[in-house]
Design an enzyme around this catalytic site. Structure first.
Site, PDB file in Angstrom:
ATOM      1  N   GLU A 156       0.799  -1.231   0.000  1.00 40.42           N
ATOM      2  CA  GLU A 156       0.000   0.000   0.000  1.00 40.42           C
ATOM      3  C   GLU A 156       0.827   1.274   0.000  1.00 40.42           C
ATOM      4  OE1 GLU A 156      -0.727  -2.646   1.779  1.00 40.42           O
ATOM      5  OE2 GLU A 156      -2.785  -3.183   1.283  1.00 40.42           O
ATOM      6  N   HIS A 165     -11.496  -4.540   9.471  1.00 45.81           N
ATOM      7  CA  HIS A 165     -12.057  -4.546   8.118  1.00 45.81           C
ATOM      8  C   HIS A 165     -13.267  -3.622   8.033  1.00 45.81           C
ATOM      9  CE1 HIS A 165      -9.389  -7.618   6.778  1.00 45.81           C
ATOM     10  NE2 HIS A 165     -10.098  -7.930   5.731  1.00 45.81           N
TER      11      HIS A 165
END
Lengths: 342, 329
Positions: A72, A141
């Site tokens: 990322e 999440h």
């Protein structure tokens, strides 16, 4: 419908979902400008991004649809570097939680470089992040991290609550010469609305007065707008007439629209899908204290997530996420709180 | 004596001039930092000039360079405006970043110097982004990221190398291995101190060269840049070198105890400027007189940058928000 810069043809309106609206915007921005490309973890699989990327790989090929390793911070820096050198990347984080990995490139680089280089560069980068609240996914999440990014000078942040704004704000974000954080909520993906076929833009930094009312102002954004609309159905039955504002952009924040509404209602409930401490609602409350304190008949109330990581178990999840029920109660409390009337 | 492969006296003289400009600019900056006229922290490049000069001699303004906190040398070697650099260090409106960036955030888009970042390894993925742009444009130009050996201790370095190699981007990673990450020697930080070996497992073309030998740097960079422009992907050039001065500021960091005077003296005897100057002497392409004149011209030029910086205005207080957002056109 107000607030778009190129007026779409009413005849070409049809009902599509929030996810379809995003997909349509992607097809249009990529067809309009060769410099636009997409990059991110899992962007070429519905497993990560639902139907929002449908047909893009077929239309534009792997060169412009770069599905990446889970690196990322690296791919964010690569996106920033390509924006600095003339491209217009759209970088997707299918789960916002993974943006913590990329904080350095988002906050230390993308956000600040134009200012730090004296305004001599531009970074036309769209960072698209998806919130995946609920679903017993627990803490890592499901996060809604908009407030963290709101703190950093140099970013613009938009959070559309419906299909019309989803398309118009996305096109506007991609065409903006600054880094824009475009945050979706997966719970909105199936929400349908009348949306024009052609491309159009919703300006960044303008809130929308969704419903006029007289008794209380409710300010919200993103998914919580759906819960607010549900609450209003019930509140009107009880004889309460709320005004509803959809922020659409949380940075820059359109405080003018909020103050204007408070002149009418004098009461404010802020409904925020993020955490309470240092959050978007806290910022709105502070702005109202700065600029509209004398307008308030009652104290400002915030309805937010509790300051907790999201729990997994459904019994805990149920109380973790506020719904229209808490919004109704919040409005009732403010309106009937005689003690605080001054 | 003849010129080394792929080089001639004009090119060697050009590299010598670039190095000498960096040296004289940095020594002047050190002097101004010593006297406290410059307050902005400066990370000086003295001793490492051969790397910036040897690599940048291959580049034109369409090639991108990204750099670090120790960026003056790269900026100068890439053809950046000396006045604008000195003014930036002084915090003036005429600076290359209009007084917003200081020594650690310099940029000159006109010559393809696309910025520096003092966040260790922070500009490496930016460089790969520049290479991705060049890939879209057909591999005609390269992107170069200069960084120190400390940057190879950061995870994003590996993410960047992997991505660039996977997509065969026209990219050159230049690791200036000066053996220290601020005060920490390589062996106290790295399980394998040979960066070029460690990174070769990513299937990237790598080589270690003498970072104080500008000829070797030029020649190896040529092979790597040619390769990138042929679409064969990125390379990593590890240049073994040493910074003569402190990590930051004009001192020598001899009082802190992490390095010895004899090491500094040893590396000073291996001066990259002397290396090229003596080569040109031996080739009979440069005389002592010509060299002294070259030095004198550069000193005069650098003195002018100081005068320019001193007389330039500071940014206006009312303009403090300028540049936060770009006006979209």
């Amino acid at each position: 419908m107000t607030g778009y810069t190129r007026k779409p043809c009413e005849e070409n309106m049809r009902k599509i979902s929030y996810a379809q609206a995003i997909n349509e915007a992607f097809h249009q921005v990529m067809a309009n400008d060769d410099r636009v490309f997409q990059i991110g973890v899992g962007i070429n699989t519905p497993w990560y991004v639902g139907n929002t990327m449908k047909g893009l790989l077929d239309s534009f090929g792997e060169t412009r649809m770069i599905d990446t390793p889970v690196s990322e911070n690296g791919i964010t820096g690569i996106s920033v570097g390509s924006a600095l050198t003339g491209m217009r990347p759209i970088l997707t984080f299918p789960r916002m939680d993974f943006m913590y990995y990329a904080m350095d490139q988002i906050c230390n680089h993308a956000a600040i470089l134009n200012y730090t280089f004296g305004g001599n560069v531009s970074i036309p980068l769209t960072i698209r992040a998806i919130i995946n609240r609920g679903g017993e996914q627990a803490a890592q999440h499901s996060q809604a991290l908009q407030a963290l990014f709101m703190h950093v000078p140099g970013l613009k942040i938009v959070m559309p609550s419906n299909a019309f704004d989803a398309k118009g704000l996305l096109i506007e974000a991609v065409e903006d010469d600054n880094p824009v954080l475009y945050i979706e909520d997966r719970w909105l993906y199936d929400e349908e609305m009348e949306v024009p076929e052609e491309d159009y833009r919703v300006p960044i930094g303008q809130a929308k007065l969704v419903r006029e009312g007289t008794d209380i102002t409710i300010v919200s954004y993103s998914y919580m707008m759906v819960e607010c609309q549900k609450a209003i159905v019930e509140l009107t039955k009880q004889g309460i007439n709320p005004e509803l504002i959809d922020l659409r952009s949380i940075k820059p924040m359109d405080i003018t629209t909020i103050i204007h509404s408070l002149k009418k209602t004098g009461r404010l409930l802020i409904v925020d899908g993020g955490w309470k401490t240092g959050g978007v609602a806290a910022e709105i409350a502070a702005l109202v204290a700065d600029e509209g304190f004398a307008l308030l008949k009652t104290p400002v109330k915030r309805l937010t997530l509790p300051d907790l990581p999201a729990p997994s178990s459904k019994t805990l999840e149920k109380i973790y996420y506020p719904t229209h029920v808490e919004i109704i109660k919040g409005c009732q409390d403010i309106i009937h709180d005689k003690q605080n009337v001054h | 004596m003849t010129a080394p492969k792929h080089m001639d006296s004009a090119l060697l003289t050009d590299i010598l001039r670039r190095m000498l400009t960096i040296r004289i600019f940095e020594e002047k900056t050190a002097e101004l930092a010593e006297s406290k006229e410059i307050k902005c922290p400066v990370h000086l490049y003295v001793g490492q000039e051969g790397i910036a000069a040897g690599v940048c001699a291959h580049l034109d303004s369409n090639d991108f360079v990204f750099s670090t906190h120790r960026s003056h040398g790269h900026y100068i070697a890439k053809g950046g405006d000396l006045n604008a650099l000195m003014a930036e260090i002084f915090g003036k409106e005429t600076g290359c970043s209009r007084g917003h960036g200081g020594s650690m955030h310099v940029l000159d888009t006109r010559v393809g110097f696309m910025g520096s970042s003092p966040i260790v390894a922070g500009s490496i993925p930016l460089g790969v982004g520049g290479a991705l742009t060049n890939k879209f444009l057909g591999d005609k130009n390269v992107s170069v990221a200069f960084f120190g050996d400390g940057a190879t201790d950061e995870g994003v370095f590996y993410e960047s190398v992997n991505f660039a190699t996977l997509y065969k981007l026209p990219m050159l990673f230049v690791c200036e291995n000066n053996l220290f990450s601020t005060h920490m020697p390589d062996f106290k930080r790295q399980s394998n101190t040979e960066v070029y070996q460690r990174i070769a497992n990513f299937n990237i073309n790598t080589k270690r060269v003498d970072g104080n030998n500008p000829v070797e740097i030029y020649q190896e960079a040529k092979t790597m840049i040619d390769r990138a422009k042929e679409g064969k992907g990125p390379s990593l050039l590890e240049c073994m070198t040493y910074r003569w001065l402190a990590h930051v500021g004009p001192d020598h960091d001899l009082d802190i105890g992490y390095r010895l005077k004899k090491d500094v003296d040893h590396w000073k005897s291996r001066c990259p400027i002397k290396h090229v100057r003596d080569l040109l002497f031996r080739m009979n392409e440069l005389s002592e007189d010509q060299f002294v004149r070259m030095q004198r011209d550069i000193v005069a030029k650098v003195e002018k940058t100081v005068a320019f910086a001193r007389t330039s205005p500071y940014p206006k207080e009312t303009d403090i928000y300028d540049g936060l957002y770009k006006e979209t056109v």
